[in-house]
Design a protein around this motif. Structure first.
Motif, PDB file in Angstrom:
ATOM      1  N   VAL A 128      -4.590  14.854  32.653  1.00  0.00           N
ATOM      2  CA  VAL A 128      -4.338  13.810  31.662  1.00  0.00           C
ATOM      3  C   VAL A 128      -5.686  13.279  31.179  1.00  0.00           C
ATOM      4  O   VAL A 128      -6.444  12.688  31.955  1.00  0.00           O
ATOM      5  N   ASP A 129      -6.003  13.522  29.908  1.00  0.00           N
ATOM      6  CA  ASP A 129      -7.324  13.141  29.397  1.00  0.00           C
ATOM      7  C   ASP A 129      -7.247  12.057  28.329  1.00  0.00           C
ATOM      8  O   ASP A 129      -8.163  11.895  27.521  1.00  0.00           O
ATOM      9  N   ALA A 130      -6.155  11.289  28.320  1.00  0.00           N
ATOM     10  CA  ALA A 130      -6.011  10.213  27.329  1.00  0.00           C
ATOM     11  C   ALA A 130      -7.112   9.186  27.503  1.00  0.00           C
ATOM     12  O   ALA A 130      -7.541   8.878  28.612  1.00  0.00           O
ATOM     13  N   ALA A 199       0.997   8.563  26.614  1.00  0.00           N
ATOM     14  CA  ALA A 199      -0.464   8.546  26.671  1.00  0.00           C
ATOM     15  C   ALA A 199      -1.056   7.239  26.155  1.00  0.00           C
ATOM     16  O   ALA A 199      -2.245   6.980  26.358  1.00  0.00           O
ATOM     17  N   THR A 200      -0.238   6.401  25.514  1.00  0.00           N
ATOM     18  CA  THR A 200      -0.747   5.159  24.918  1.00  0.00           C
ATOM     19  C   THR A 200      -0.664   3.961  25.860  1.00  0.00           C
ATOM     20  O   THR A 200      -0.942   2.834  25.449  1.00  0.00           O
ATOM     21  N   GLY A 201      -0.282   4.181  27.124  1.00  0.00           N
ATOM     22  CA  GLY A 201      -0.152   3.047  28.027  1.00  0.00           C
ATOM     23  C   GLY A 201      -0.161   3.455  29.478  1.00  0.00           C
ATOM     24  O   GLY A 201      -0.774   4.459  29.853  1.00  0.00           O
ATOM     25  N   ALA A 202       0.529   2.673  30.301  1.00  0.00           N
ATOM     26  CA  ALA A 202       0.564   2.902  31.741  1.00  0.00           C
ATOM     27  C   ALA A 202       1.984   2.708  32.258  1.00  0.00           C
ATOM     28  O   ALA A 202       2.755   1.910  31.721  1.00  0.00           O
ATOM     29  N   PHE A 203       2.314   3.440  33.319  1.00  0.00           N
ATOM     30  CA  PHE A 203       3.578   3.222  34.015  1.00  0.00           C
ATOM     31  C   PHE A 203       3.372   2.141  35.077  1.00  0.00           C
ATOM     32  O   PHE A 203       2.384   2.164  35.820  1.00  0.00           O
ATOM     33  N   VAL A 204       4.320   1.226  35.151  1.00  0.00           N
ATOM     34  CA  VAL A 204       4.279   0.141  36.133  1.00  0.00           C
ATOM     35  C   VAL A 204       5.481   0.302  37.052  1.00  0.00           C
ATOM     36  O   VAL A 204       6.618   0.429  36.581  1.00  0.00           O
ATOM     37  N   LEU A 205       5.251   0.287  38.362  1.00  0.00           N
ATOM     38  CA  LEU A 205       6.308   0.578  39.325  1.00  0.00           C
ATOM     39  C   LEU A 205       6.411  -0.527  40.370  1.00  0.00           C
ATOM     40  O   LEU A 205       5.409  -1.112  40.777  1.00  0.00           O
ATOM     41  N   THR A 206       7.630  -0.765  40.834  1.00  0.00           N
ATOM     42  CA  THR A 206       7.861  -1.785  41.851  1.00  0.00           C
ATOM     43  C   THR A 206       7.687  -1.248  43.262  1.00  0.00           C
ATOM     44  O   THR A 206       7.816  -1.990  44.225  1.00  0.00           O
ATOM     45  N   SER A 207       7.397   0.026  43.396  1.00  0.00           N
ATOM     46  CA  SER A 207       7.423   0.688  44.706  1.00  0.00           C
ATOM     47  C   SER A 207       6.033   1.135  45.143  1.00  0.00           C
ATOM     48  O   SER A 207       5.039   0.938  44.442  1.00  0.00           O
ATOM     49  N   CYS A 217       4.199  11.393  36.476  1.00  0.00           N
ATOM     50  CA  CYS A 217       3.252  10.759  35.564  1.00  0.00           C
ATOM     51  C   CYS A 217       2.398  11.800  34.850  1.00  0.00           C
ATOM     52  O   CYS A 217       2.190  11.732  33.630  1.00  0.00           O
ATOM     53  N   ALA A 218       1.928  12.786  35.602  1.00  0.00           N
ATOM     54  CA  ALA A 218       1.079  13.828  35.018  1.00  0.00           C
ATOM     55  C   ALA A 218       1.848  14.652  33.991  1.00  0.00           C
ATOM     56  O   ALA A 218       1.344  14.927  32.888  1.00  0.00           O
ATOM     57  N   PHE A 219       3.065  15.068  34.333  1.00  0.00           N
ATOM     58  CA  PHE A 219       3.841  15.887  33.397  1.00  0.00           C
ATOM     59  C   PHE A 219       4.254  15.091  32.165  1.00  0.00           C
ATOM     60  O   PHE A 219       4.438  15.659  31.086  1.00  0.00           O
ATOM     61  N   ALA A 220       4.385  13.775  32.303  1.00  0.00           N
ATOM     62  CA  ALA A 220       4.692  12.938  31.146  1.00  0.00           C
ATOM     63  C   ALA A 220       3.460  12.693  30.283  1.00  0.00           C
ATOM     64  O   ALA A 220       3.584  12.267  29.133  1.00  0.00           O
ATOM     65  N   GLY A 221       2.262  12.923  30.841  1.00  0.00           N
ATOM     66  CA  GLY A 221       1.029  12.706  30.093  1.00  0.00           C
ATOM     67  C   GLY A 221       0.595  11.250  30.062  1.00  0.00           C
ATOM     68  O   GLY A 221      -0.142  10.829  29.161  1.00  0.00           O
ATOM     69  N   CYS A 222       1.000  10.472  31.068  1.00  0.00           N
ATOM     70  CA  CYS A 222       0.616   9.063  31.128  1.00  0.00           C
ATOM     71  C   CYS A 222      -0.676   8.920  31.926  1.00  0.00           C
ATOM     72  O   CYS A 222      -0.781   9.463  33.035  1.00  0.00           O
ATOM     73  N   PRO A 223      -1.663   8.182  31.431  1.00  0.00           N
ATOM     74  CA  PRO A 223      -2.984   8.165  32.072  1.00  0.00           C
ATOM     75  C   PRO A 223      -3.145   7.174  33.219  1.00  0.00           C
ATOM     76  O   PRO A 223      -4.194   7.171  33.871  1.00  0.00           O
ATOM     77  N   ALA A 224      -2.142   6.318  33.485  1.00  0.00           N
ATOM     78  CA  ALA A 224      -2.343   5.299  34.517  1.00  0.00           C
ATOM     79  C   ALA A 224      -1.040   4.929  35.210  1.00  0.00           C
ATOM     80  O   ALA A 224       0.022   4.876  34.579  1.00  0.00           O
ATOM     81  N   LEU A 225      -1.142   4.665  36.504  1.00  0.00           N
ATOM     82  CA  LEU A 225      -0.041   4.169  37.320  1.00  0.00           C
ATOM     83  C   LEU A 225      -0.445   2.836  37.928  1.00  0.00           C
ATOM     84  O   LEU A 225      -1.511   2.725  38.542  1.00  0.00           O
ATOM     85  N   GLU A 241      -7.380  14.328  40.833  1.00  0.00           N
ATOM     86  CA  GLU A 241      -7.492  15.671  40.256  1.00  0.00           C
ATOM     87  C   GLU A 241      -6.858  15.744  38.867  1.00  0.00           C
ATOM     88  O   GLU A 241      -7.327  16.478  37.995  1.00  0.00           O
ATOM     89  N   ALA A 242      -5.790  14.983  38.648  1.00  0.00           N
ATOM     90  CA  ALA A 242      -5.062  15.046  37.375  1.00  0.00           C
ATOM     91  C   ALA A 242      -5.611  14.085  36.327  1.00  0.00           C
ATOM     92  O   ALA A 242      -5.121  14.060  35.199  1.00  0.00           O
ATOM     93  N   GLY A 243      -6.622  13.283  36.690  1.00  0.00           N
ATOM     94  CA  GLY A 243      -7.203  12.365  35.717  1.00  0.00           C
ATOM     95  C   GLY A 243      -6.412  11.092  35.511  1.00  0.00           C
ATOM     96  O   GLY A 243      -6.495  10.458  34.450  1.00  0.00           O
ATOM     97  N   ILE A 244      -5.651  10.682  36.513  1.00  0.00           N
ATOM     98  CA  ILE A 244      -4.778   9.511  36.398  1.00  0.00           C
ATOM     99  C   ILE A 244      -5.400   8.318  37.122  1.00  0.00           C
ATOM    100  O   ILE A 244      -5.794   8.418  38.285  1.00  0.00           O
TER     101      ILE A 244
END
Length: 272
Positions: A128-130, A199-207, A217-225, A241-244
């Motif tokens: 993920v290089d966003a 790629a324009t944001g981040a995933f936010v998780l409660t877990s 996250c990588a397959f979705a192309g999201c740059p941050a968790l 390794e995936a750039g996240i």
């Protein structure tokens, strides 16, 4: 038919000074069969809502499809004991899925049958290089913002959530489920159907952050968790390794930064 997301169930609250009858609102779980071109790929226990989002997100995050355009049709079929999420794929993608199924079929007891399953558990991830940048306040406020978009959690105190944060806008969409992986799949599916690029944001998780969540996250192309709890060490290695970017323990205005902190520690000014 619409299935309830929760039910009121009787019980007894027991305390040191006695007990009392109570009724608690508890989340529902239903078996959801994810069926591609007439063949069941997986059966998951899930909260019986946002099933189309779940099916599309699962297909994307598991690499069954690479874009929503590869889905020809979708149908949700409710049965007494569960739900079928039926997807029909474009002919070229359907052929690749059939070839994958054939490659995974083999003789039992050969001593090597588990190798492909082990490989899939730690499958190679796209990079993920966003260039998306998050401010400190974006990250610090993320889980609090997600908390305000969890009506089923407020009702039952028993569900996870996944939200999509866009810099400067906060969490703009969220999905809930009894399963943390399911919640993220539902979110990925909702974004795909809305035409929103992860790629324009981040995933936010409660877990906590596990390997599977990094993979999705990588397959979705999201740059941050961003997570309310801890990552596993393996999940961190894969994210690096995936750039996240990984921010953990995000709560009460603080967080820990691990992989690729440059997306947050970039010198971009915070907006109060």
């Amino acid at each position: 038919m619409d299935r309830p997301l929760s039910r009121s169930m009787p019980g007894r609250a027991v305390h040191a000074d006695g007990q009392v009858a109570v009724a608690r609102s508890l989340p529902e779980e239903s078996p959801v069969a994810l069926v591609f071109d007439g063949t069941t790929q997986a059966v998951m226990m899930a909260t019986p809502g946002d099933i189309a989002d779940f099916a599309v997100g699962f297909a994307l995050s598991e690499g069954i499809i690479s874009s929503i355009a590869e889905i020809e049709a979708f149908e949700e079929v409710s049965h007494d004991r569960g739900i079928e999420a039926r997807l029909w794929l474009r002919a070229d993608r359907s052929k690749r899925l059939l070839a994958r199924r054939r490659a995974m079929a083999g003789p039992v007891g050969c001593g090597l049958c588990g190798i492909e399953s082990l490989d899939q558990a730690l499958r190679p991830l796209p990079t993920v290089d966003a260039t998306t940048v998050l401010s400190r306040l974006d990250v610090a406020r993320a889980t609090d913002a997600l908390s305000r978009l969890q009506p089923l959690r407020d009702q039952t105190r028993a569900t996870h959530a996944a939200g999509f944060l866009q810099p400067g806008k906060g969490v703009v969409v969220a999905r809930e489920d009894v399963g943390r992986h399911n919640a993220l799949d539902k979110l990925i599916g909702a974004l795909a159907q809305a035409g929103t690029d992860p790629a324009t944001g981040a995933f936010v998780l409660t877990s906590r952050l596990s390997v599977e969540l990094v993979q999705k996250c990588a397959f979705a192309g999201c740059p941050a968790l961003i997570a309310a709890s801890a990552p596993t060490s393996t999940a961190l290695r894969l994210a690096d390794e995936a750039g996240i970017t990984v921010a953990a323990f995000s709560r009460d205005g603080g967080f820990d930064l691990y992989a690729h902190p440059e997306r947050v520690l970039s010198g971009v000014a915070d907006v109060a």
